[in-house]
Design an enzyme around this catalytic site. Structure first.
Site, PDB file in Angstrom:
ATOM      1  N   HIS A   1       0.951  -1.115  -0.234  1.00 30.44           N
ATOM      2  CA  HIS A   1       0.179   0.058  -0.049  1.00 30.44           C
ATOM      3  C   HIS A   1       0.837   1.240  -0.161  1.00 30.44           C
ATOM      4  O   HIS A   1       1.747   1.334   0.733  1.00 30.44           O
ATOM      5  CB  HIS A   1      -0.969   0.217   1.428  1.00 30.44           C
ATOM      6  CG  HIS A   1      -2.037  -0.935   1.349  1.00 30.44           C
ATOM      7  ND1 HIS A   1      -3.251  -0.932   1.994  1.00 30.44           N
ATOM      8  CD2 HIS A   1      -2.323  -1.958   0.497  1.00 30.44           C
ATOM      9  CE1 HIS A   1      -4.129  -2.043   1.719  1.00 30.44           C
ATOM     10  NE2 HIS A   1      -3.298  -2.643   0.540  1.00 30.44           N
TER      11      HIS A   1
ATOM     12  N   TYR B   1      -9.360   4.784   7.633  1.00 26.95           N
ATOM     13  CA  TYR B   1      -9.770   4.936   9.214  1.00 26.95           C
ATOM     14  C   TYR B   1     -11.020   5.930   9.025  1.00 26.95           C
ATOM     15  O   TYR B   1     -10.632   7.033   8.587  1.00 26.95           O
ATOM     16  CB  TYR B   1      -8.321   5.590   9.640  1.00 26.95           C
ATOM     17  CG  TYR B   1      -7.289   4.629  10.098  1.00 26.95           C
ATOM     18  CD1 TYR B   1      -6.351   4.322   8.933  1.00 26.95           C
ATOM     19  CD2 TYR B   1      -7.280   4.062  11.319  1.00 26.95           C
ATOM     20  CE1 TYR B   1      -5.470   3.597   8.967  1.00 26.95           C
ATOM     21  CE2 TYR B   1      -6.119   3.050  11.410  1.00 26.95           C
ATOM     22  CZ  TYR B   1      -5.251   2.803  10.401  1.00 26.95           C
ATOM     23  OH  TYR B   1      -4.292   2.035  10.526  1.00 26.95           O
TER      24      TYR B   1
ATOM     25  N   PRO C   1      -4.631  -0.225  18.866  1.00 28.22           N
ATOM     26  CA  PRO C   1      -4.185  -0.948  17.241  1.00 28.22           C
ATOM     27  C   PRO C   1      -4.457   0.283  16.434  1.00 28.22           C
ATOM     28  O   PRO C   1      -4.046  -0.123  15.361  1.00 28.22           O
ATOM     29  CB  PRO C   1      -5.121  -2.181  17.274  1.00 28.22           C
ATOM     30  CG  PRO C   1      -6.283  -2.021  18.276  1.00 28.22           C
ATOM     31  CD  PRO C   1      -5.513  -1.242  19.312  1.00 28.22           C
TER      32      PRO C   1
ATOM     33  N   LYS D   1       0.891  -0.693  15.083  1.00 29.03           N
ATOM     34  CA  LYS D   1       2.217  -0.544  15.615  1.00 29.03           C
ATOM     35  C   LYS D   1       2.633  -1.808  16.383  1.00 29.03           C
ATOM     36  O   LYS D   1       3.894  -2.147  16.598  1.00 29.03           O
ATOM     37  CB  LYS D   1       2.715   0.686  16.584  1.00 29.03           C
ATOM     38  CG  LYS D   1       2.772   1.963  15.830  1.00 29.03           C
ATOM     39  CD  LYS D   1       4.007   2.073  15.063  1.00 29.03           C
ATOM     40  CE  LYS D   1       3.755   3.108  13.891  1.00 29.03           C
ATOM     41  NZ  LYS D   1       3.915   2.545  12.774  1.00 29.03           N
TER      42      LYS D   1
ATOM     43  N   TYR E   1       3.653   6.682  10.651  1.00 25.06           N
ATOM     44  CA  TYR E   1       2.892   5.409  10.261  1.00 25.06           C
ATOM     45  C   TYR E   1       3.637   4.328   9.624  1.00 25.06           C
ATOM     46  O   TYR E   1       3.751   3.163   9.639  1.00 25.06           O
ATOM     47  CB  TYR E   1       1.616   5.687   9.178  1.00 25.06           C
ATOM     48  CG  TYR E   1       0.634   4.628   9.325  1.00 25.06           C
ATOM     49  CD1 TYR E   1      -0.372   4.643  10.096  1.00 25.06           C
ATOM     50  CD2 TYR E   1       0.697   3.751   8.028  1.00 25.06           C
ATOM     51  CE1 TYR E   1      -1.361   3.558   9.956  1.00 25.06           C
ATOM     52  CE2 TYR E   1      -0.407   2.803   7.993  1.00 25.06           C
ATOM     53  CZ  TYR E   1      -1.147   2.783   9.107  1.00 25.06           C
ATOM     54  OH  TYR E   1      -2.255   1.677   8.753  1.00 25.06           O
TER      55      TYR E   1
HETATM   56  P1  RFL Z   1       1.975 -12.381  21.177  1.00 22.93           P
HETATM   57  O1  RFL Z   1       1.405 -12.461  19.747  1.00 22.93           O
HETATM   58  O2  RFL Z   1       0.869 -12.421  22.467  1.00 22.93           O
HETATM   59  O3  RFL Z   1       2.800 -13.902  21.642  1.00 22.93           O
HETATM   60  C1  RFL Z   1       2.989 -14.254  23.050  1.00 22.93           C
HETATM   61  C2  RFL Z   1       2.910 -15.858  22.814  1.00 22.93           C
HETATM   62  O4  RFL Z   1       3.321 -16.371  24.236  1.00 22.93           O
HETATM   63  C3  RFL Z   1       2.176 -17.364  24.580  1.00 22.93           C
HETATM   64  N1  RFL Z   1       2.186 -17.407  26.025  1.00 22.93           N
HETATM   65  C4  RFL Z   1       2.821 -18.457  26.791  1.00 22.93           C
HETATM   66  N2  RFL Z   1       3.658 -19.401  26.282  1.00 22.93           N
HETATM   67  C5  RFL Z   1       4.160 -20.169  27.219  1.00 22.93           C
HETATM   68  N3  RFL Z   1       4.145 -20.068  28.883  1.00 22.93           N
HETATM   69  C6  RFL Z   1       3.153 -18.983  28.963  1.00 22.93           C
HETATM   70  N4  RFL Z   1       2.769 -18.828  30.340  1.00 22.93           N
HETATM   71  C7  RFL Z   1       2.633 -18.184  28.042  1.00 22.93           C
HETATM   72  N5  RFL Z   1       1.810 -17.226  28.066  1.00 22.93           N
HETATM   73  C8  RFL Z   1       1.559 -16.820  27.001  1.00 22.93           C
HETATM   74  C9  RFL Z   1       0.964 -17.054  23.892  1.00 22.93           C
HETATM   75  O5  RFL Z   1       0.218 -18.233  23.862  1.00 22.93           O
HETATM   76  C10 RFL Z   1       1.435 -16.324  22.657  1.00 22.93           C
HETATM   77  O6  RFL Z   1       1.405 -17.398  21.398  1.00 22.93           O
HETATM   78  O7  RFL Z   1       2.938 -11.444  21.474  1.00 22.93           O
HETATM   79  P2  RFL Z   1       4.250 -10.855  20.567  1.00 22.93           P
HETATM   80  O8  RFL Z   1       4.745 -11.888  19.958  1.00 22.93           O
HETATM   81  O9  RFL Z   1       4.801  -9.769  21.586  1.00 22.93           O
HETATM   82  O10 RFL Z   1       3.605 -10.170  19.602  1.00 22.93           O
HETATM   83  C11 RFL Z   1       2.752  -9.084  19.586  1.00 22.93           C
HETATM   84  C12 RFL Z   1       1.592  -8.961  18.802  1.00 22.93           C
HETATM   85  O11 RFL Z   1       0.643  -9.986  18.727  1.00 22.93           O
HETATM   86  C13 RFL Z   1       0.639  -7.702  18.919  1.00 22.93           C
HETATM   87  O12 RFL Z   1       1.479  -6.628  19.285  1.00 22.93           O
HETATM   88  C14 RFL Z   1      -0.182  -7.202  17.580  1.00 22.93           C
HETATM   89  O13 RFL Z   1      -1.016  -8.373  17.407  1.00 22.93           O
HETATM   90  C15 RFL Z   1      -1.024  -6.214  17.839  1.00 22.93           C
HETATM   91  N6  RFL Z   1      -1.813  -5.379  16.600  1.00 22.93           N
HETATM   92  C16 RFL Z   1      -1.308  -4.983  15.453  1.00 22.93           C
HETATM   93  N7  RFL Z   1       0.156  -4.776  15.659  1.00 22.93           N
HETATM   94  C17 RFL Z   1       0.634  -4.296  14.243  1.00 22.93           C
HETATM   95  O14 RFL Z   1       1.803  -4.040  14.230  1.00 22.93           O
HETATM   96  N8  RFL Z   1      -0.148  -3.902  13.248  1.00 22.93           N
HETATM   97  C18 RFL Z   1      -1.551  -4.022  13.155  1.00 22.93           C
HETATM   98  O15 RFL Z   1      -2.189  -3.902  12.070  1.00 22.93           O
HETATM   99  C19 RFL Z   1      -2.010  -4.599  14.598  1.00 22.93           C
HETATM  100  N9  RFL Z   1      -3.402  -4.685  14.626  1.00 22.93           N
HETATM  101  C20 RFL Z   1      -3.165  -5.875  16.751  1.00 22.93           C
HETATM  102  C21 RFL Z   1      -4.148  -5.441  15.849  1.00 22.93           C
HETATM  103  C22 RFL Z   1      -3.767  -6.353  17.911  1.00 22.93           C
HETATM  104  C23 RFL Z   1      -5.406  -6.631  17.899  1.00 22.93           C
HETATM  105  N10 RFL Z   1      -5.779  -7.186  19.095  1.00 22.93           N
HETATM  106  C24 RFL Z   1      -6.313  -8.494  18.904  1.00 22.93           C
HETATM  107  C25 RFL Z   1      -5.247  -6.796  20.311  1.00 22.93           C
HETATM  108  C26 RFL Z   1      -5.280  -5.515  15.712  1.00 22.93           C
HETATM  109  C27 RFL Z   1      -5.825  -6.127  16.943  1.00 22.93           C
HETATM  110  C28 RFL Z   1      -7.505  -6.304  16.902  1.00 22.93           C
HETATM  111  C1  PHB Z   2      -5.601  -4.861  10.174  1.00 25.81           C
HETATM  112  O1  PHB Z   2      -5.577  -5.075   9.011  1.00 25.81           O
HETATM  113  O2  PHB Z   2      -5.846  -5.674  10.978  1.00 25.81           O
HETATM  114  C2  PHB Z   2      -5.270  -3.395  10.860  1.00 25.81           C
HETATM  115  C3  PHB Z   2      -4.952  -2.563  10.016  1.00 25.81           C
HETATM  116  C4  PHB Z   2      -4.698  -1.249  10.599  1.00 25.81           C
HETATM  117  C5  PHB Z   2      -4.824  -1.041  12.111  1.00 25.81           C
HETATM  118  C6  PHB Z   2      -4.922  -2.226  12.776  1.00 25.81           C
HETATM  119  C7  PHB Z   2      -5.247  -3.417  12.090  1.00 25.81           C
HETATM  120  O3  PHB Z   2      -4.564  -0.004  12.481  1.00 25.81           O
END
Ligand code: RFL
Ligand code: PHB
Length: 390
Positions: free
Chosen positions: A72, A201, A292, A296, A384
């Protein structure tokens, strides 16, 4: 069992760290509480900064990413029913973002781990840490019913916000900066071609909405909902009706389709300082959470382990802990930048309780200035697409 680095958590942070260490000849064991199927199907982030893509490609795990990602060049901000494009590419000297699901990154990293023959244990229970104050830390856990103990030179806490590593630090050492919001995001995947080429957005008086995508045939959509709302309160008809209202713009149509996945995620901001204690190093969501709206979270997780890997490699090669000692300080500067950006995007785009007041008027003024001013658009764009990790 012995290894050089014990890694708790097989999300993007833990898996990427294991991969970078392997490339540098450092051994690690990854321990994950969930099953492989669960972590490979968990739908979360979708936007990768160019720096994240570059690291995945340079480290040899970007082949499918380069084939399947959607590149994008801009994003759209919508308010008052009008569309405003922020040309990320033009405003940042040619940088872009890529849309590629987090669980696809996780799948690619698990495949790389298996190809390298590195230990990655799923469904481990009862993970506990000891000895993190000294230079012989250990991780105890149960796997397949058997109790095991893993001795290592350092432990990486990559176990997310609800993990066990951060709470393993003795009381009084860490300072936590939490912030909760009164609203959450309802996120859905729909089996319908995206109605937009770029991520949208939208600020609306009924609340925020976001239109993203996962592929040419799958849309990803989000709605701001109350933090107390449950999924039962949101049947498909209501979700589509609300998306239609909040995303509406002249001459634009939102296409509906079957909803194939749904979840409500609370919004949260959180930082822990420092991100390390003794020989325990926290990375990704274990150390910080951003709302989110700035896309980031995963990018920060990957940037953390890029810096952490370098320090761990130096330590394991006998070069001393100087780089590792600076890990937290190095990363916290960027983490707070991302907090500031995510908080700014969140408050500018969501409906907050004081929207009818002075503050609400100021937020709308900010949004108008952001799309109308070259300087302000550039400021949004460069944050961004992502600042340099150091
Ligand atoms: P994770 O992915 O949560 O992984 C942690 C892992 O640890 C495991 N765990 C354990 N394992 C062993 N023993 C234990 N006691 C444990 N406790 C937990 C878990 O099962 C899991 O597998 O953390 P990590 O690796 O730091 O990654 C971070 C990302 O997952 C998170 O920051 C992003 O998903 C946030 N996020 C977004 N980030 C972006 O960069 N771009 C995006 O567009 C974006 N969109 C989002 C998002 C997060 C969202 N939610 C669901 C909060 C959109 C949403 C809706
Ligand atoms: C997504 O595609 O899941 C997404 C895109 C932009 C955001 C958060 C999540 O700011």
């Amino acid at each position: 069992m012995r290894t050089q680095v014990g890694i708790v958590g097989a999300g993007p942070a833990g898996l990427m760290l294991a991969h970078l260490l392997h490339l540098a000849g450092v051994e690690s064991v990854v321990l994950e509480a969930r099953s492989r199927a669960y972590v490979e199907q968990r739908v979360r982030a979708g936007v990768l900064e160019q720096g994240t893509v570059d690291l995945l490609v340079e480290s040899g795990v970007g082949e499918r990413l380069l084939r399947e990602r959607l590149v994008h060049h801009g994003i759209e901000l919508r308010f008052d029913g009008r569309r405003h494009r922020i040309d990320l590419h033009a405003l940042t000297g040619g940088r872009t973002i890529s849309v590629y699901g987090q669980q696809e990154v996780v799948k690619d990293l698990i495949a790389a781990r298996h190809a390298a023959g590195g230990p990655l244990l799923f469904e481990v229970d009862d993970v506990t840490l000891d000895g993190i104050d000294g230079d012989r830390p250990a991780v105890s856990f149960r796997h397949g019913g058997a109790a095991q103990r893993l001795e290592c030179a350092a432990v990486a806490g990559c176990d997310g916000f609800h993990g066990v590593c951060r709470p393993a630090v003795p009381p009084g050492v860490l300072r936590e900066y939490p912030r909760d919001y009164t609203f959450a995001w309802l996120g859905v995947l729909a089996a319908v071609a995206p109605s937009t080429e770029e991520v949208v957005y939208s600020r609306h008086e009924r609340g925020f909405a976001l239109h993203s995508m996962r592929s040419p045939r799958v849309s990803r959509l989000y709605l701001q909902v109350d933090a107390t709302d449950s999924l039962e309160a949101w049947p498909d008809d209501r979700i589509w009706a609300e998306l239609q209202v909040r995303l509406a713009a002249d001459g634009w149509t939102l296409h509906e389709g079957p909803i194939i996945e749904r979840a409500i995620a609370p919004l949260r901001s959180f930082v822990v300082e420092p991100m390390q204690h003794g020989r325990l190093y926290l990375a990704g969501d274990a150390a910080h959470i951003v709302p989110p709206t700035g896309a980031k979270g995963m990018n920060l997780a990957i940037a953390d382990v890029r810096v952490l890997a370098r320090g761990l490699v130096e330590l394991c090669r006998g070069g001393g802990p100087a780089l590792l000692d600076a890990y937290s300080e190095t990363r916290l500067r960027r983490v707070w930048q991302a907090q500031q950006f995510s908080s700014w995007m969140t408050s500018m785009l969501h409906r907050l309780p004081d929207d009818g007041d002075w503050q609400g008027r100021l937020r709308l003024a900010e949004l108008r200035y952001t799309v109308g001013s070259h300087a302000a658009s550039t400021s949004l764009a460069e944050r961004y697409v992502g600042l340099d990790p150091e």
